[in-house]
Design a protein around this motif. Structure first.
Motif, PDB file in Angstrom:
ATOM      1  N   GLN A 192       0.843  -1.074   0.012  1.00  0.00           N
ATOM      2  CA  GLN A 192       0.082  -0.066  -0.038  1.00  0.00           C
ATOM      3  C   GLN A 192       0.795   1.120  -0.051  1.00  0.00           C
ATOM      4  O   GLN A 192       0.503   2.131  -0.680  1.00  0.00           O
ATOM      5  CB  GLN A 192      -0.961  -0.141   1.156  1.00  0.00           C
ATOM      6  N   GLN A 193       1.892   1.259   0.783  1.00  0.00           N
ATOM      7  CA  GLN A 193       2.785   2.250   0.846  1.00  0.00           C
ATOM      8  C   GLN A 193       4.090   1.882  -0.447  1.00  0.00           C
ATOM      9  O   GLN A 193       4.462   0.762  -0.099  1.00  0.00           O
ATOM     10  CB  GLN A 193       3.363   2.574   2.015  1.00  0.00           C
ATOM     11  N   ALA A 194       4.784   2.621  -0.972  1.00  0.00           N
ATOM     12  CA  ALA A 194       5.641   1.970  -2.059  1.00  0.00           C
ATOM     13  C   ALA A 194       6.821   1.629  -1.293  1.00  0.00           C
ATOM     14  O   ALA A 194       7.735   1.032  -1.856  1.00  0.00           O
ATOM     15  CB  ALA A 194       6.021   3.457  -2.982  1.00  0.00           C
ATOM     16  N   ASN A 195       7.162   1.890  -0.274  1.00  0.00           N
ATOM     17  CA  ASN A 195       8.291   1.407   0.549  1.00  0.00           C
ATOM     18  C   ASN A 195       9.778   1.877  -0.153  1.00  0.00           C
ATOM     19  O   ASN A 195      10.450   0.828  -0.403  1.00  0.00           O
ATOM     20  CB  ASN A 195       8.345  -0.085   0.793  1.00  0.00           C
ATOM     21  N   LEU A 196       9.956   3.014  -0.521  1.00  0.00           N
ATOM     22  CA  LEU A 196      10.969   3.390  -1.488  1.00  0.00           C
ATOM     23  C   LEU A 196      12.281   3.781  -0.481  1.00  0.00           C
ATOM     24  O   LEU A 196      12.086   4.099   0.717  1.00  0.00           O
ATOM     25  CB  LEU A 196      10.772   4.616  -2.244  1.00  0.00           C
TER      26      LEU A 196
END
Length: 255
Positions: A85-89
């Motif tokens: 859900q969050q891009a986790n970049l």
């Protein structure tokens, strides 16, 4: 041949604090063939993400088996890409290095990493943003980076856990259309968790409608709606009404 086979899967979580067991999933059977786009649709808490995590190898069933390409899933693997859900970049890396990060971990040279990243940066429509950092991009653009990173691993299966849930309505619709375009171009099998009926019907070749906890498959619906999907069409809304009926407690009980 089936790419993903989920057979008789149940999941029981032990609540040590309350000394009780919580059954999240009960006797789930799902088959996903190569190049299908399956949407897991159901109310919050029905076990959609738990099921996705089992396919990813982050979690294990209490009973039953999960297989990908005929092999029982025992751990995460490069054959399955995950988009959260969050891009986790990584905020300290520019777009192209985020996309190519797993190549760096494997020791690939900078030139090779850059060339391979560019293919997928182009595919998700981010040419010109290669050297931007995540903080300089919108939420939708960061999700494109996350999708490009998953695609570059060239997995047979991409698992997506409500990746557009935090986006505004217009951006979400744009990203849905973009994802369908990428899927049609890239080919591969996608399992996509959502609690939005319109989203499931816009994206999927199939929709697995899940009941409230403990999660079961109320019905597997194959979608033969033409693309691009028209959310105002009579056929779209007929299927939507059917799903709404399934999601009502009495509908799920008869599913």
């Amino acid at each position: 041949m089936a790419t993903i086979e989920i057979s008789g899967v149940s999941k029981i979580f032990k609540d040590a604090k309350r000394k009780t067991d919580v059954t999240a999933l009960s006797n789930v059977d799902v088959t996903v063939k190569r190049n299908e786009f399956l949407c897991l649709l159901g109310p919050s808490g029905c076990g959609k993400s738990t099921l996705l995590n089992m396919i990813a190898g982050f979690d294990k069933p209490s009973t039953g088996t999960v297989k990908v390409d005929g092999q029982v899933v025992a751990a995460p693997g490069a054959d399955r890409g995950v988009v959260f859900q969050q891009a986790n970049l990584m905020p300290w890396l520019p777009v192209w290095e985020n996309v190519a990060f797993h190549l760096k971990m494997r020791g690939a040279q900078k030139g090779e990493r850059r060339d391979k990243a560019q293919i997928y940066i182009d595919m998700v429509g981010l040419r010109g943003f290669e050297n931007h950092y995540p903080s300089e991009l919108s939420g939708g653009m960061n999700q494109r980076v996350g999708i490009a990173r998953a695609l570059l691993m060239n997995p047979g299966v991409i698992l997506m856990d409500e990746p557009f849930g935090a986006l505004d309505e217009q951006t979400r619709m744009d990203m849905q259309n973009e994802l369908v375009r990428i899927w049609e171009e890239h080919k591969g099998t996608i399992v996509f968790v959502t609690h939005g009926i319109d989203e499931a019907l816009t994206l999927g070749t199939h929709v697995a409608v899940m009941s409230a906890r403990p999660g079961r498959i109320a019905e597997m619906i194959e979608l033969d709606l033409p693309r691009p999907r028209d959310i105002t069409s009579p056929r779209f809304n007929d299927v939507k009404r059917h799903i709404l009926d399934l999601l009502r407690p009495h509908g799920a009980a008869h599913g």
